[in-house]
Design an enzyme around this catalytic site. Structure first.
Site, PDB file in Angstrom:
ATOM      1  N   GLY A 211       8.490  -9.817  -6.659  1.00 43.79           N
ATOM      2  CA  GLY A 211       8.071  -9.519  -5.181  1.00 43.79           C
ATOM      3  C   GLY A 211       7.689  -7.863  -5.022  1.00 43.79           C
TER       4      GLY A 211
ATOM      5  N   ASP B 171       8.749  -5.029   7.076  1.00 46.22           N
ATOM      6  CA  ASP B 171       8.195  -6.180   7.548  1.00 46.22           C
ATOM      7  C   ASP B 171       8.678  -7.021   8.308  1.00 46.22           C
ATOM      8  OD1 ASP B 171      10.122  -6.673   5.659  1.00 46.22           O
ATOM      9  OD2 ASP B 171       8.911  -7.130   4.113  1.00 46.22           O
TER      10      ASP B 171
ATOM     11  N   ASP C 121       1.918 -10.818  -8.002  1.00 48.22           N
ATOM     12  CA  ASP C 121       2.730  -9.998  -6.866  1.00 48.22           C
ATOM     13  C   ASP C 121       2.966  -8.852  -7.413  1.00 48.22           C
ATOM     14  OD1 ASP C 121       3.176 -11.937  -4.864  1.00 48.22           O
ATOM     15  OD2 ASP C 121       5.220 -12.636  -5.493  1.00 48.22           O
TER      16      ASP C 121
ATOM     17  N   HIS D 209      12.599 -10.043   4.029  1.00 48.77           N
ATOM     18  CA  HIS D 209      12.859 -10.847   2.771  1.00 48.77           C
ATOM     19  C   HIS D 209      14.349 -10.531   2.353  1.00 48.77           C
ATOM     20  CE1 HIS D 209       8.460 -10.295   2.713  1.00 48.77           C
ATOM     21  NE2 HIS D 209       8.476 -11.739   2.148  1.00 48.77           N
TER      22      HIS D 209
ATOM     23  N   ARG E  88       1.850  -8.368   8.276  1.00 49.44           N
ATOM     24  CA  ARG E  88       0.926  -9.411   7.544  1.00 49.44           C
ATOM     25  C   ARG E  88       1.683 -10.371   6.708  1.00 49.44           C
ATOM     26  NH1 ARG E  88      -3.022  -7.210   2.936  1.00 49.44           N
ATOM     27  NH2 ARG E  88      -3.530  -9.000   1.915  1.00 49.44           N
TER      28      ARG E  88
ATOM     29  N   LYS F  53       0.806  -1.332   0.181  1.00 54.28           N
ATOM     30  CA  LYS F  53      -0.084   0.151   0.189  1.00 54.28           C
ATOM     31  C   LYS F  53       0.926   1.226  -0.089  1.00 54.28           C
ATOM     32  CE  LYS F  53      -3.698  -2.742   1.033  1.00 54.28           C
ATOM     33  NZ  LYS F  53      -4.525  -3.135  -0.015  1.00 54.28           N
TER      34      LYS F  53
ATOM     35  N   ASP G  83      14.901  -5.687   5.783  1.00 54.29           N
ATOM     36  CA  ASP G  83      13.618  -6.044   5.250  1.00 54.29           C
ATOM     37  C   ASP G  83      13.781  -7.758   5.749  1.00 54.29           C
ATOM     38  OD1 ASP G  83      11.573  -5.367   3.037  1.00 54.29           O
ATOM     39  OD2 ASP G  83      11.829  -7.432   3.105  1.00 54.29           O
TER      40      ASP G  83
ATOM     41  N   TYR H  27       3.603  -4.352   5.923  1.00 57.01           N
ATOM     42  CA  TYR H  27       2.301  -4.361   5.548  1.00 57.01           C
ATOM     43  C   TYR H  27       1.391  -3.972   6.553  1.00 57.01           C
ATOM     44  CZ  TYR H  27       5.399  -5.932   1.813  1.00 57.01           C
ATOM     45  OH  TYR H  27       6.282  -5.783   0.868  1.00 57.01           O
TER      46      TYR H  27
ATOM     47  N   HIS I 240      13.729  -6.341  -4.954  1.00 53.06           N
ATOM     48  CA  HIS I 240      13.660  -7.544  -5.468  1.00 53.06           C
ATOM     49  C   HIS I 240      13.936  -7.394  -7.205  1.00 53.06           C
ATOM     50  CE1 HIS I 240      12.855  -9.576  -1.972  1.00 53.06           C
ATOM     51  NE2 HIS I 240      11.439  -9.127  -1.874  1.00 53.06           N
TER      52      HIS I 240
HETATM   53  F1  V1D Z   1      -0.323 -12.216  -0.011  1.00 51.40           F
HETATM   54  C1  V1D Z   1      -0.416 -11.872  -1.161  1.00 51.40           C
HETATM   55  C2  V1D Z   1      -1.440 -11.262  -1.369  1.00 51.40           C
HETATM   56  C3  V1D Z   1      -1.850 -10.819  -2.704  1.00 51.40           C
HETATM   57  C4  V1D Z   1      -0.674 -10.807  -3.667  1.00 51.40           C
HETATM   58  C5  V1D Z   1       0.699 -11.187  -3.208  1.00 51.40           C
HETATM   59  C6  V1D Z   1       0.703 -11.714  -1.906  1.00 51.40           C
HETATM   60  C7  V1D Z   1       2.075 -12.432  -1.324  1.00 51.40           C
HETATM   61  C8  V1D Z   1       2.365 -12.587  -0.173  1.00 51.40           C
HETATM   62  N1  V1D Z   1       3.719 -12.939  -0.278  1.00 51.40           N
HETATM   63  N2  V1D Z   1       3.152 -12.429  -2.227  1.00 51.40           N
HETATM   64  C9  V1D Z   1       4.088 -12.780  -1.691  1.00 51.40           C
HETATM   65  C10 V1D Z   1       5.354 -13.167  -2.031  1.00 51.40           C
HETATM   66  N3  V1D Z   1       5.510 -13.904  -3.276  1.00 51.40           N
HETATM   67  C11 V1D Z   1       5.286 -15.177  -3.326  1.00 51.40           C
HETATM   68  C12 V1D Z   1       5.356 -15.919  -4.669  1.00 51.40           C
HETATM   69  C13 V1D Z   1       3.996 -15.796  -5.307  1.00 51.40           C
HETATM   70  N4  V1D Z   1       3.909 -17.190  -5.190  1.00 51.40           N
HETATM   71  C14 V1D Z   1       3.787 -17.739  -6.649  1.00 51.40           C
HETATM   72  C15 V1D Z   1       5.109 -17.323  -4.638  1.00 51.40           C
HETATM   73  O1  V1D Z   1       5.606 -16.104  -2.409  1.00 51.40           O
HETATM   74  C16 V1D Z   1       6.093 -11.836  -2.400  1.00 51.40           C
HETATM   75  C17 V1D Z   1       6.692 -11.184  -1.175  1.00 51.40           C
HETATM   76  C18 V1D Z   1       7.301  -9.935  -1.778  1.00 51.40           C
HETATM   77  C19 V1D Z   1       7.901  -9.135  -0.540  1.00 51.40           C
HETATM   78  C20 V1D Z   1       8.458  -7.842  -1.122  1.00 51.40           C
HETATM   79  C21 V1D Z   1       9.330  -7.069  -0.043  1.00 51.40           C
HETATM   80  O2  V1D Z   1       8.613  -6.871   1.275  1.00 51.40           O
HETATM   81  O3  V1D Z   1      10.353  -7.680   0.284  1.00 51.40           O
HETATM   82  C22 V1D Z   1       9.470  -5.720  -0.507  1.00 51.40           C
HETATM   83  N5  V1D Z   1      10.577  -4.947  -0.401  1.00 51.40           N
HETATM   84  O4  V1D Z   1      10.543  -3.785  -0.841  1.00 51.40           O
HETATM   85  C23 V1D Z   1       9.373  -3.762  -1.514  1.00 51.40           C
HETATM   86  C24 V1D Z   1       8.859  -4.779  -1.288  1.00 51.40           C
HETATM   87 CA    CA Z   2      16.478  -8.472   4.381  1.00 46.94          CA
END
Ligand code: V1D
Ligand code: CA
EC number: 3.5.1.98
Length: 454
Positions: free
Chosen positions: A149, A265, A99, A178, A271, A27, A176, A304, A141
């Site tokens: 991501g 996060d 994502d 991640h 979240r 957001k 972070d 989040y 990412h």
């Molecule tokens: F929970 C969700 C709801 C809607 C859309 C996406 C998500 C979600 C949660 N976790 N997506 C994730 C992660 N993606 C996966 C892949 C999708 N699957 C097929 C596997 O697990 C992505 C998490 C990204 C984290 C970003 C960050 O926090 O590191 C960031 N840092 O800087 C900006 C963002």
């Molecule tokens: Ca990190």
């Protein structure tokens, strides 16, 4: 007494208006909420505040491929149905399912947070700030040819590439939850950038990389540091592993600039995150790094739970500006978000939060720490910026303009050599300028300061 740091704060009031779509955890509005707390605490009076420029496609192409930038420039929610192949190629999808969705204003959004990090880097390079803050940046990412991501453009890589024009060695630190995979990958082969990421790692958690055994490659061996952690890490465990590793990195590598990614996060109750850190402990990492008095660009990242991200980044802005702030939050436009405590250091856990025990045993943390420290000792002092030898097949006449005589690989090497040459020239010039400044005294002031208001 130590001089107060000169802090540049870069913020665009429009950055909070972009929207990844309903049910997407990212957001951008959190940036607006954080900014309101920063104004409410009157921290803007302690910083030079700037509105950023919008990064141009040419600036983005310093890391990203031409084709990817062209795609990001063109794609909109209205025309995306005709671009299915390119969407797949660059890992973007429909709102609500992916994502990295295609949302309204995707390219201007990237221009704003990227321009902000580049402007922050510029402030450190021209010597007008010791610390630059861009809470909208930190999209660690993004890869050269694809989104990943929630990240489309890697503002961190682009800012580091700028910093390398003036600073011989840059340290990147990422708290972070991640793994900072995009930044690590971009500099995996060079000893001019050291990357250090602290993150949850079990082989499954996104992005599934960042094992302690990943230490970098070629000339960059031992310049990638990975600190894999388990669920539920608490304040004292995190501090116990963060501080000795950072102390050793700074002692050995002797960075001349730092980029710190402060993804929120890693806070308790997030979240997506699984750590159990308080705002105090998160801020302690920032405070610890500030204590080394090395020029530092501080960026945001994940996070989040909007109210907690805002609390965290406002607190860290207070730390960076050496300000005391009340635990009672200032009145602000988003007052209701902070119920029931209306405090800065509040219980971060929401009602649907599930508690995780600290699964990082003392033995596990000691083991990770010792492995990392052992790897760092293999570095044997700070690398110089001398150019590395090229394999003969890639040797190119740097002055040749005859495109037809060069293979694609040779052209790539020539362009890289030219870029590195410019960087070397840049930082050598800075050394000379600093010497002159020491002799003659340096002018103060930050030039084009602008009031950014609300
Ligand atoms: F929970 C969700 C709801 C809607 C859309 C996406 C998500 C979600 C949660 N976790 N997506 C994730 C992660 N993606 C996966 C892949 C999708 N699957 C097929 C596997 O697990 C992505 C998490 C990204 C984290 C970003 C960050 O926090 O590191 C960031 N840092 O800087 C900006 C963002
Ligand atoms: Ca990190």
């Amino acid at each position: 007494m130590a001089r107060r740091s000169r802090v540049a704060y870069i913020h665009d009031p429009e950055v909070g208006l972009f929207y990844y779509g309903p049910s997407h955890p990212m957001k951008p509005h959190r940036m607006q909420v954080a900014h309101q707390l920063i104004l409410g605490y009157e921290l803007h009076h302690k910083m030079s505040c700037y509105r950023p420029h919008k990064a141009s496609p040419a600036e983005m192409r310093k890391f990203h491929t031409e084709e990817y930038i062209d795609f990001l420039l063109k794609i909109t929610p209205d025309n995306m149905h005709e671009m299915a192949d390119r969407m797949k190629q660059h890992n973007v999808g429909f709102v609500g399912q992916y994502d990295c969705p295609v949302f309204d204003g995707i390219f201007p959004f990237c221009q704003i947070f990227t321009g902000s990090s580049l402007d922050g880097a510029a402030k450190l390079m021209d010597g007008s700030a010791d610390i630059a803050i861009n809470w909208s940046g930190g999209l660690h990412h993004a890869k050269s040819d694809e989104a990943s991501g929630f990240c489309y453009i890697n503002d961190i890589v682009l800012a580091i590439l700028e910093l390398l024009k003036f600073f011989p060695r840059v340290l990147y630190i990422d708290i972070d939850v991640h793994h900072g995979d995009g930044v690590e990958e971009a500099f995996i082969n060079t000893d001019r950038v050291m990357t250090a990421s602290f993150h949850k790692y079990d082989g499954n958690f996104f992005p599934q990389t960042g094992d302690v055994t990943d230490v970098g490659e070629g000339a960059g061996k031992y310049c990638s540091v990975n600190v894999p952690l388990h669920d539920g890490i608490d304040d004292s465990s995190f501090e116990q592993i963060f501080k000795p590793i950072i102390r050793e990195i700074i002692g050995t590598y002797d960075p001349k600039a730092i980029v710190m990614q402060c993804g929120a996060d890693s806070l308790a109750g997030d979240r997506l995150g699984v750590f159990n850190l308080s705002v105090h402990a998160h801020g302690e990492c920032v405070s610890f790094l500030k204590g080394f008095n090395i020029p530092m660009l501080v960026v945001g990242g994940g996070g989040y739970i909007i109210r907690n991200v805002a609390r965290c980044w406002a607190w860290e802005t207070a730390i960076l500006t050496d300000s005391q702030v009340s635990n009672d939050l200032p009145w602000n436009d988003y007052w209701a978000y902070f119920a029931p405590s209306y405090q800065l250091h509040a219980d971060l856990r929401g009602k649907d939060w599930t508690y995780s025990e600290n699964q990082n045993t003392r033995e596990y943390l000691e083991n990770v720490r010792n492995t990392v420290l052992k790897n760092l000792r293999c570095l044997q002092g700070a690398p110089s910026v001398q150019m590395q030898q090229l394999p003969p097949a890639l040797y190119v006449d740097m002055d040749s303009e005859d495109e037809d005589e060069l293979t694609d690989d040779q052209k790539r090497v020539r362009d890289l050599e030219r870029a590195i040459g410019e960087m070397e020239l840049g930082w050598r010039e800075r050394v000379e300028v600093e010497e002159l400044a020491r002799e003659g005294g340096r002018e103060g002031g930050s030039g084009d300061e602008t009031w950014i208001g609300e």
